[in-house]
Motif scaffolding. Structure first.
Motif, mmCIF file in Angstrom:
data_model
loop_
_atom_site.group_PDB
_atom_site.id
_atom_site.type_symbol
_atom_site.label_atom_id
_atom_site.label_comp_id
_atom_site.label_asym_id
_atom_site.label_seq_id
_atom_site.Cartn_x
_atom_site.Cartn_y
_atom_site.Cartn_z
ATOM 1 N N PHE A 100 89.051 28.960 69.857
ATOM 2 C CA PHE A 100 87.859 29.432 69.298
ATOM 3 C C PHE A 100 87.525 29.349 67.910
ATOM 4 N N CYS A 101 88.618 28.906 66.866
ATOM 5 C CA CYS A 101 88.516 29.289 65.691
ATOM 6 C C CYS A 101 88.896 27.720 64.957
ATOM 7 N N TRP A 102 89.702 27.015 65.302
ATOM 8 C CA TRP A 102 90.106 25.892 64.830
ATOM 9 C C TRP A 102 90.693 24.840 65.876
ATOM 10 N N PRO A 103 90.000 24.279 66.892
ATOM 11 C CA PRO A 103 90.496 23.629 67.973
ATOM 12 C C PRO A 103 90.797 22.280 67.800
ATOM 13 N N GLU A 104 90.497 21.639 66.613
ATOM 14 C CA GLU A 104 90.878 20.154 66.370
ATOM 15 C C GLU A 104 92.328 19.943 66.654
ATOM 16 N N PRO A 105 93.145 20.692 65.893
ATOM 17 C CA PRO A 105 94.645 20.280 66.063
ATOM 18 C C PRO A 105 95.156 20.740 67.191
ATOM 19 N N LEU A 106 94.676 21.776 68.159
ATOM 20 C CA LEU A 106 95.028 22.116 69.490
ATOM 21 C C LEU A 106 94.681 21.034 70.542
ATOM 22 N N ALA A 107 93.595 20.386 70.439
ATOM 23 C CA ALA A 107 93.009 19.296 70.950
ATOM 24 C C ALA A 107 93.772 18.086 71.282
ATOM 25 N N THR A 108 94.130 17.963 69.614
ATOM 26 C CA THR A 108 94.883 16.630 69.481
ATOM 27 C C THR A 108 96.425 16.577 70.028
ATOM 28 N N ALA A 109 97.083 17.757 69.891
ATOM 29 C CA ALA A 109 98.528 17.939 70.258
ATOM 30 C C ALA A 109 98.657 18.069 71.830
ATOM 31 N N TYR A 110 97.607 19.066 72.252
ATOM 32 C CA TYR A 110 97.807 19.325 73.626
ATOM 33 C C TYR A 110 96.343 19.454 74.336
ATOM 34 N N PRO A 111 96.001 18.203 74.644
ATOM 35 C CA PRO A 111 94.556 17.899 75.039
ATOM 36 C C PRO A 111 94.411 18.540 76.563
ATOM 37 N N ARG A 112 95.340 18.751 77.254
ATOM 38 C CA ARG A 112 95.487 19.340 78.637
ATOM 39 C C ARG A 112 95.162 20.888 78.306
ATOM 40 N N VAL A 113 95.747 21.368 77.463
ATOM 41 C CA VAL A 113 95.700 22.788 77.154
ATOM 42 C C VAL A 113 94.221 23.209 76.712
ATOM 43 N N TYR A 114 93.729 22.268 75.844
ATOM 44 C CA TYR A 114 92.465 22.556 75.266
ATOM 45 C C TYR A 114 91.722 22.394 76.751
ATOM 46 N N THR A 115 91.649 21.476 77.401
ATOM 47 C CA THR A 115 90.652 21.183 78.614
ATOM 48 C C THR A 115 90.730 22.476 79.564
ATOM 49 N N LEU A 116 91.996 23.059 79.637
ATOM 50 C CA LEU A 116 92.179 23.985 80.747
ATOM 51 C C LEU A 116 91.367 25.524 80.136
ATOM 52 N N LEU A 117 91.604 25.587 78.750
ATOM 53 C CA LEU A 117 91.003 26.813 78.128
ATOM 54 C C LEU A 117 89.381 26.711 78.133
ATOM 55 N N ALA A 118 89.028 25.680 77.831
ATOM 56 C CA ALA A 118 87.685 25.387 77.937
ATOM 57 C C ALA A 118 86.932 25.537 79.386
ATOM 58 N N ALA A 119 87.918 25.264 80.362
ATOM 59 C CA ALA A 119 87.524 25.627 81.872
ATOM 60 C C ALA A 119 87.621 26.996 82.022
ATOM 61 N N TYR A 120 88.725 27.800 81.521
ATOM 62 C CA TYR A 120 88.621 29.121 81.833
ATOM 63 C C TYR A 120 87.540 30.039 81.028
ATOM 64 N N PHE A 121 87.482 29.626 79.684
ATOM 65 C CA PHE A 121 86.519 30.556 78.985
ATOM 66 C C PHE A 121 85.015 30.107 79.100
ATOM 67 N N ARG A 122 85.094 28.936 79.819
ATOM 68 C CA ARG A 122 83.788 28.156 80.082
ATOM 69 C C ARG A 122 82.982 28.066 78.859
#
Length: 282
Positions: free
Chosen positions: A250-272
């Protein structure tokens, strides 16, 4: 809440325009929301405050402005879900600063160990409350480095909705039909193991007698931790990894999406919600 009470419940009084505007100005990480999303968040906040008491403790004076800021952050994860995820929330208790919590643990020999720990926030399961340190929750740099205490504790509360926090929140039939529990476990387990390895590598570079109270040691730790995609606290437990990753989402997604793209994608799907552009997230 039973059906009759839902039908008889009056709409929550709206949050005044000036109060809402001041809350948004204090939380620039909400700027990404469009007009419709912002208005929906405002309605959810009013409903949240009508359902749950937000009060001060240990001499802390609660104000409408503080309660609104806490509610806005609490409602962000459920913006496209449902406030029912917080149905077992007893309330929100706000302390002026860090507070002491009594912990207990039974060791392998059956001996009970008890100790007091200073906490900035805590979410209690089984119908419990959320406790927050306002000194930590209202920091001027909130979300600048991906950290957000309020989001962290409320994500824990979501995780606890189907039992103890374990890093896998409840999947709701109305919102999460496309999510697979096995895929979630595989992606988060792999990311958690990788992140723990990164934190171990960080700690190996610290002085043997590391002292966090020494300025040079603290500066070195901050430099090394700054290269991580998440706060090192995410390595404490899979539930903490989920909560810290959600803060970053929610706050600073770029490093998360770069390091763990599957986690980012799942969080986006969960929180919609999408907190990156599609180009960045790919």
């Amino acid at each position: 809440m039973n059906l009759m009470r839902r039908l008889l419940r009056r709409p929550a009084p709206p949050i005044p325009e000036a109060l809402w505007r001041d809350a948004l100005e204090a939380m620039p990480f909400l700027d990404r929301l469009n007009a419709d999303e912002g208005e929906r968040l405002r309605v959810l906040c009013a409903e949240f405050l009508a359902r749950h008491r937000v009060g001060g403790a240990a001499g802390f004076e609660m104000t409408d402005a503080i309660a609104t800021r806490i509610a806005a952050q609490a409602c962000l994860p459920v913006l496209n879900l449902t406030l029912a995820l917080y149905d077992d929330l007893a309330g929100v208790i706000v302390y002026p600063s860090a507070f002491l919590v009594r912990h207990s643990e039974i060791d392998e020999a059956g001996v009970v160990h008890e100790w007091d720990a200073e906490m900035a926030g805590e979410a209690l399961d089984a119908g419990g409350a959320i406790a927050l340190s306002w000194e930590d929750a209202h920091a001027d740099t909130i979300c600048d480095d991906g950290g957000n205490l309020v989001l962290h504790e409320f994500v824990h509360k979501i995780d606890m909705r189907d039992g103890n926090a374990n890093g896998c929140p409840p999947f709701l039939a109305a919102f999460h039909r496309g999510l697979d529990a096995r895929e979630w476990k595989d992606a988060f387990s792999a990311a958690y193991a990788d992140f723990c390895g990164r934190v171990d590598a960080l700690e190996a570079r610290l002085p043997r007698r590391f002292d966090p109270d020494r300025d040079d040691h603290a500066d070195l730790y901050a430099e090394l931790a700054g290269a991580l995609p998440l706060d090192p606290y995410a390595a404490e437990h899979p539930a903490e990894f989920f909560a810290v990753a959600s803060e970053a989402f929610f706050c600073w997604p770029e490093p998360l999406a770069t390091a763990y793209p599957r986690v980012y994608t799942l969080l986006a799907a969960y929180f919609r919600q999408e907190t990156l552009s599609s180009a960045q997230a790919s």
